[in-house]
Design a protein around this motif. Structure first.
Motif, PDB file in Angstrom:
ATOM      1  N   ALA A  39      10.210  15.450  37.010  1.00 33.96           N
ATOM      2  CA  ALA A  39      10.846  15.703  38.248  1.00 33.96           C
ATOM      3  C   ALA A  39      12.237  15.312  38.429  1.00 33.96           C
ATOM      4  CB  ALA A  39      10.038  14.838  39.530  1.00 33.96           C
ATOM      5  N   LEU A  40      12.734  14.167  37.430  1.00 27.43           N
ATOM      6  CA  LEU A  40      13.958  13.913  37.529  1.00 27.43           C
ATOM      7  C   LEU A  40      14.798  14.776  36.770  1.00 27.43           C
ATOM      8  CD1 LEU A  40      13.510  10.245  36.964  1.00 27.43           C
ATOM      9  CD2 LEU A  40      14.956  11.060  38.877  1.00 27.43           C
ATOM     10  N   GLU A  41      13.951  15.566  35.710  1.00 28.32           N
ATOM     11  CA  GLU A  41      14.686  16.665  34.876  1.00 28.32           C
ATOM     12  C   GLU A  41      15.174  17.767  35.824  1.00 28.32           C
ATOM     13  OE1 GLU A  41      16.629  18.539  32.095  1.00 28.32           O
ATOM     14  OE2 GLU A  41      16.136  16.475  31.842  1.00 28.32           O
ATOM     15  N   VAL A  42      14.391  18.175  36.860  1.00 26.75           N
ATOM     16  CA  VAL A  42      14.661  18.960  37.468  1.00 26.75           C
ATOM     17  C   VAL A  42      15.471  18.977  38.902  1.00 26.75           C
ATOM     18  CG1 VAL A  42      13.497  20.795  38.989  1.00 26.75           C
ATOM     19  CG2 VAL A  42      12.325  20.230  36.880  1.00 26.75           C
ATOM     20  N   ARG A  43      15.241  17.752  39.387  1.00 34.47           N
ATOM     21  CA  ARG A  43      15.996  17.345  40.700  1.00 34.47           C
ATOM     22  C   ARG A  43      17.033  16.479  40.503  1.00 34.47           C
ATOM     23  NH1 ARG A  43      11.773  17.486  45.395  1.00 34.47           N
ATOM     24  NH2 ARG A  43      10.396  18.792  44.761  1.00 34.47           N
ATOM     25  N   GLU A  44      16.974  15.670  39.481  1.00 32.22           N
ATOM     26  CA  GLU A  44      18.033  14.561  39.318  1.00 32.22           C
ATOM     27  C   GLU A  44      17.884  13.352  40.079  1.00 32.22           C
ATOM     28  OE1 GLU A  44      21.954  16.027  37.108  1.00 32.22           O
ATOM     29  OE2 GLU A  44      21.909  16.760  39.228  1.00 32.22           O
ATOM     30  N   LEU A  45      17.466  13.376  41.197  1.00 28.99           N
ATOM     31  CA  LEU A  45      17.683  12.286  42.356  1.00 28.99           C
ATOM     32  C   LEU A  45      16.325  12.461  43.110  1.00 28.99           C
ATOM     33  CD1 LEU A  45      19.367  10.122  43.589  1.00 28.99           C
ATOM     34  CD2 LEU A  45      20.162  11.876  45.211  1.00 28.99           C
ATOM     35  N   ILE A  46      15.425  11.258  43.196  1.00 27.09           N
ATOM     36  CA  ILE A  46      14.293  11.591  43.778  1.00 27.09           C
ATOM     37  C   ILE A  46      13.785  10.167  44.575  1.00 27.09           C
ATOM     38  CG2 ILE A  46      13.162  13.080  42.083  1.00 27.09           C
ATOM     39  CD1 ILE A  46      11.605  10.622  40.988  1.00 27.09           C
ATOM     40  N   LYS A  47      12.875  10.383  45.496  1.00 23.53           N
ATOM     41  CA  LYS A  47      12.425   9.016  46.251  1.00 23.53           C
ATOM     42  C   LYS A  47      11.012   8.982  46.044  1.00 23.53           C
ATOM     43  CE  LYS A  47      15.223   8.875  50.452  1.00 23.53           C
ATOM     44  NZ  LYS A  47      15.274   8.818  52.095  1.00 23.53           N
ATOM     45  N   VAL A  48      10.468   7.655  45.486  1.00 18.64           N
ATOM     46  CA  VAL A  48       9.115   7.272  45.672  1.00 18.64           C
ATOM     47  C   VAL A  48       8.697   6.172  46.516  1.00 18.64           C
ATOM     48  CG1 VAL A  48       7.739   6.138  43.812  1.00 18.64           C
ATOM     49  CG2 VAL A  48       9.421   7.517  42.954  1.00 18.64           C
ATOM     50  N   SER A  49       7.832   6.351  47.044  1.00 27.99           N
ATOM     51  CA  SER A  49       7.187   5.390  48.125  1.00 27.99           C
ATOM     52  C   SER A  49       6.105   4.593  47.517  1.00 27.99           C
ATOM     53  CB  SER A  49       6.801   6.108  49.460  1.00 27.99           C
ATOM     54  OG  SER A  49       5.774   6.875  49.226  1.00 27.99           O
ATOM     55  N   ILE A  50       6.064   3.322  48.239  1.00 27.52           N
ATOM     56  CA  ILE A  50       5.035   2.412  47.841  1.00 27.52           C
ATOM     57  C   ILE A  50       4.116   2.148  49.251  1.00 27.52           C
ATOM     58  CG2 ILE A  50       4.517   0.019  47.122  1.00 27.52           C
ATOM     59  CD1 ILE A  50       7.564  -0.116  46.078  1.00 27.52           C
ATOM     60  N   LEU A  51       2.881   2.640  48.813  1.00 23.60           N
ATOM     61  CA  LEU A  51       1.991   2.581  49.919  1.00 23.60           C
ATOM     62  C   LEU A  51       1.379   0.991  50.046  1.00 23.60           C
ATOM     63  CD1 LEU A  51      -0.565   5.500  48.476  1.00 23.60           C
ATOM     64  CD2 LEU A  51       1.176   5.478  50.122  1.00 23.60           C
ATOM     65  N   ASN A  52       1.096   1.033  51.480  1.00 27.70           N
ATOM     66  CA  ASN A  52       0.713  -0.394  52.012  1.00 27.70           C
ATOM     67  C   ASN A  52      -0.264  -0.936  51.430  1.00 27.70           C
ATOM     68  OD1 ASN A  52       2.765  -0.261  53.838  1.00 27.70           O
ATOM     69  ND2 ASN A  52       1.443   0.826  55.440  1.00 27.70           N
ATOM     70  N   LYS A  85      18.635  10.162  37.467  1.00 28.34           N
ATOM     71  CA  LYS A  85      18.829  10.550  36.144  1.00 28.34           C
ATOM     72  C   LYS A  85      19.514  11.893  35.748  1.00 28.34           C
ATOM     73  CE  LYS A  85      16.411  10.595  31.837  1.00 28.34           C
ATOM     74  NZ  LYS A  85      14.925  10.645  30.914  1.00 28.34           N
ATOM     75  N   GLU A  86      20.404  11.687  35.226  1.00 32.97           N
ATOM     76  CA  GLU A  86      21.218  13.014  34.893  1.00 32.97           C
ATOM     77  C   GLU A  86      20.309  13.948  33.927  1.00 32.97           C
ATOM     78  OE1 GLU A  86      25.201  14.219  32.504  1.00 32.97           O
ATOM     79  OE2 GLU A  86      25.379  12.313  33.436  1.00 32.97           O
ATOM     80  N   SER A  87      20.293  15.252  34.697  1.00 31.79           N
ATOM     81  CA  SER A  87      19.731  16.294  33.961  1.00 31.79           C
ATOM     82  C   SER A  87      20.383  16.890  32.720  1.00 31.79           C
ATOM     83  CB  SER A  87      19.380  17.268  34.670  1.00 31.79           C
ATOM     84  OG  SER A  87      18.437  18.248  34.250  1.00 31.79           O
ATOM     85  N   ARG A  88      19.594  17.264  31.529  1.00 28.48           N
ATOM     86  CA  ARG A  88      20.194  17.664  30.288  1.00 28.48           C
ATOM     87  C   ARG A  88      20.656  19.368  30.889  1.00 28.48           C
ATOM     88  NH1 ARG A  88      16.375  14.321  28.308  1.00 28.48           N
ATOM     89  NH2 ARG A  88      14.757  15.924  28.187  1.00 28.48           N
ATOM     90  N   ASP A  89      19.636  19.861  31.292  1.00 26.48           N
ATOM     91  CA  ASP A  89      19.656  21.343  31.607  1.00 26.48           C
ATOM     92  C   ASP A  89      19.994  21.939  32.952  1.00 26.48           C
ATOM     93  OD1 ASP A  89      18.822  21.551  28.959  1.00 26.48           O
ATOM     94  OD2 ASP A  89      16.663  21.524  29.498  1.00 26.48           O
ATOM     95  N   ASN A  90      19.499  20.967  33.930  1.00 23.31           N
ATOM     96  CA  ASN A  90      19.559  21.396  35.256  1.00 23.31           C
ATOM     97  C   ASN A  90      20.874  20.391  36.109  1.00 23.31           C
ATOM     98  OD1 ASN A  90      17.625  23.326  34.945  1.00 23.31           O
ATOM     99  ND2 ASN A  90      15.900  21.586  35.331  1.00 23.31           N
ATOM    100  N   LYS A  91      21.842  20.459  35.709  1.00 20.19           N
ATOM    101  CA  LYS A  91      22.805  19.301  36.111  1.00 20.19           C
ATOM    102  C   LYS A  91      23.249  20.020  37.494  1.00 20.19           C
ATOM    103  CE  LYS A  91      26.454  16.142  35.423  1.00 20.19           C
ATOM    104  NZ  LYS A  91      25.845  15.303  36.444  1.00 20.19           N
ATOM    105  N   GLN A  92      23.175  19.244  38.575  1.00 22.25           N
ATOM    106  CA  GLN A  92      23.522  19.608  40.097  1.00 22.25           C
ATOM    107  C   GLN A  92      24.520  18.483  40.636  1.00 22.25           C
ATOM    108  OE1 GLN A  92      19.613  19.803  41.567  1.00 22.25           O
ATOM    109  NE2 GLN A  92      19.110  21.788  40.679  1.00 22.25           N
TER     110      GLN A  92
END
Length: 96
Positions: A39-52, A85-92
């Motif tokens: 997902a980081l390779e495609v989007r570069e910036l993501i959110k992850v949630s921690i469940l209760n 994480k900076e993407s190698r192929d999909n830098k946005q």
């Protein structure tokens, strides 16, 4: 390593994102890490949630996710983790 200015920029960019992964009571595993890397390779910036139902320390989970995925930890706010994480192929994203 990100500078303070870059982290502020990324926090602003991540504000409108919704978490795409969840860490439950099972914690982190190789399967989750692999999906986060993809997902980081495609989007570069993501959110992850921690469940209760997860009793682990949120900062430990955040550092483990960032180390194992090779990403930069931007922010831990509440039970939400922001990774970049900076993407190698999909830098946005152009960092200041």
């Amino acid at each position: 390593m990100l500078t303070g200015k870059q982290k502020r920029f990324l926090r602003a960019e991540a504000h409108h994102l919704t978490p795409i992964f969840q860490v439950g009571k099972g914690g982190t595993n190789d399967h989750l890490i692999r999906h986060i890397e993809e997902a980081l390779e495609v989007r570069e910036l993501i959110k992850v949630s921690i469940l209760n139902n997860n009793d682990d320390d949120r900062h430990e989970i955040a550092s483990e996710l960032s180390e194992r995925s090779g990403a930069e930890l931007v922010q831990v706010i509440g039970k939400t983790i922001v990774l970049y994480k900076e993407s190698r192929d999909n830098k946005q994203i152009q960092l200041p």
